[in-house]
Design an enzyme around this catalytic site. Sequence first.
Site, PDB file in Angstrom:
ATOM      1  N   LYS A 115       0.875  -1.185   0.000  1.00  0.00           N
ATOM      2  CA  LYS A 115       0.000   0.000   0.000  1.00  0.00           C
ATOM      3  C   LYS A 115       0.908   1.229   0.000  1.00  0.00           C
ATOM      4  O   LYS A 115       0.809   2.122   0.855  1.00  0.00           O
ATOM      5  CB  LYS A 115      -0.909  -0.056   1.253  1.00  0.00           C
ATOM      6  N   ASP A 168      -5.658  -3.183  -1.830  1.00  0.00           N
ATOM      7  CA  ASP A 168      -7.096  -3.053  -2.097  1.00  0.00           C
ATOM      8  C   ASP A 168      -7.453  -3.683  -3.444  1.00  0.00           C
ATOM      9  O   ASP A 168      -8.473  -4.363  -3.580  1.00  0.00           O
ATOM     10  CB  ASP A 168      -7.563  -1.588  -2.010  1.00  0.00           C
TER      11      ASP A 168
END
Length: 368
Positions: A196, A228
Amino acid sequence: MKNYKVAVLAGDGIGPEITKEALKVLKVVEERNNVTFELLPALFGACAYFETGDAFPQQTKDICDSADAILKGPIGLSHEESKNIPIDKQPERGALLPLRRRYNTYANFRPVSLPKELAHFSPLKAEIIGEGIDFIIVRELVGGLYFGKKETGVDDKGQRYVREVLEYDEGQIRQILVQAFKLATARKKVLHNIHKSNVLKSSVLWNEILEEVAVDYPDVEVINMLVDAAATYLCLKPTQFDVMVMENMFGDILSDQGGGILGSLGLMPSACIGDEKAYYEPSHGSAPDIAGKNMANPYSMIGSVAMMLENSFDMADEAKNVWAAMQGVFADGFSTADLSKPGAGVNMISTQEFGDKVVEKLKNMPTV
Ligand code: NAD
């Protein structure tokens, strides 16, 4: 004749039920091979807290210290029951994290595997599963947010606050990445790096170290993917994955999603490996909603035995037999409650019956 000591931490909820089945299988492994397993049962988790006041008592530590490997059932209580134990003594904070820290079991391997023949267990469409799902999540297990400093208090405006620190040093990152590259080298030579870095500085450092480690593994193709996006692709195209590596909390969450795409967390075993010691446990929790009903799926616990045989006792061939025996039971048309869909026409069997059928199949398999 080899003799191994195995600490057995049956745990809470469904833990004792699925551990019983796993030990039946281990007994057959003993009978079929030139090996004995000295089982060392010990209290761990909420059961240990209620008996001794400590979720990871000294006696259990001594037993684990003396063992060649640790077989651990799930621990924990329901949300409501947890309130009967002080926060810092609750099973995860009081036992699980200390176990991981004590033996520095930094590498957690979580296979997410469903052969094409068992695609009907998955909530995904058959065309998405294609030739089958088969990947391994390599999760960093002793760093990050779960192990950082924690502080709660009241600020100068009178508001309650919490502060939890996400910390990694480069050594911690490097050691897990090396494990992931080694595994990718031994498999399809494709490594998905889940991060991330668009938000978290920890991921920026993680990716820097990854580029350094990658130099030693030129045959491995690295595919960088935001966590994600990875959550989406696990549903849309899980077959693209072979080895995925990620930090602690990402791995905790995405591996449960792995159980979801297979059809049940009951299909999720794991191995937690350190340089000196390893322990083996299902990826899931103690499933208080079905505990004591003889309906839990012991596949995750028996699979953890298979991983122990391969990783701790150099018995890869027998481990393969254990996997084959379990999948053979499903292939015969049987299914545990978690995998039985209404109207699917499967023959539902209990925890104990699943264990019995695996034992029967394993007994009939040729030994090397
Ligand atoms: P859970 O993983 O126990 O259960 C989630 C769902 O999956 C439930 O519906 C449960 O019935 C089902 N399930 C899980 N394992 C199954 C199996 N083998 N067969 C059939 N169905 C199965 O998660 P939860 O309910 O959120 O947590 C319960 C407790 O477990 C909590 O106290 C939590 O802290 C603890 N926990 C422990 C571990 C561990 O020991 N490593 C891991 C995760 C959660």
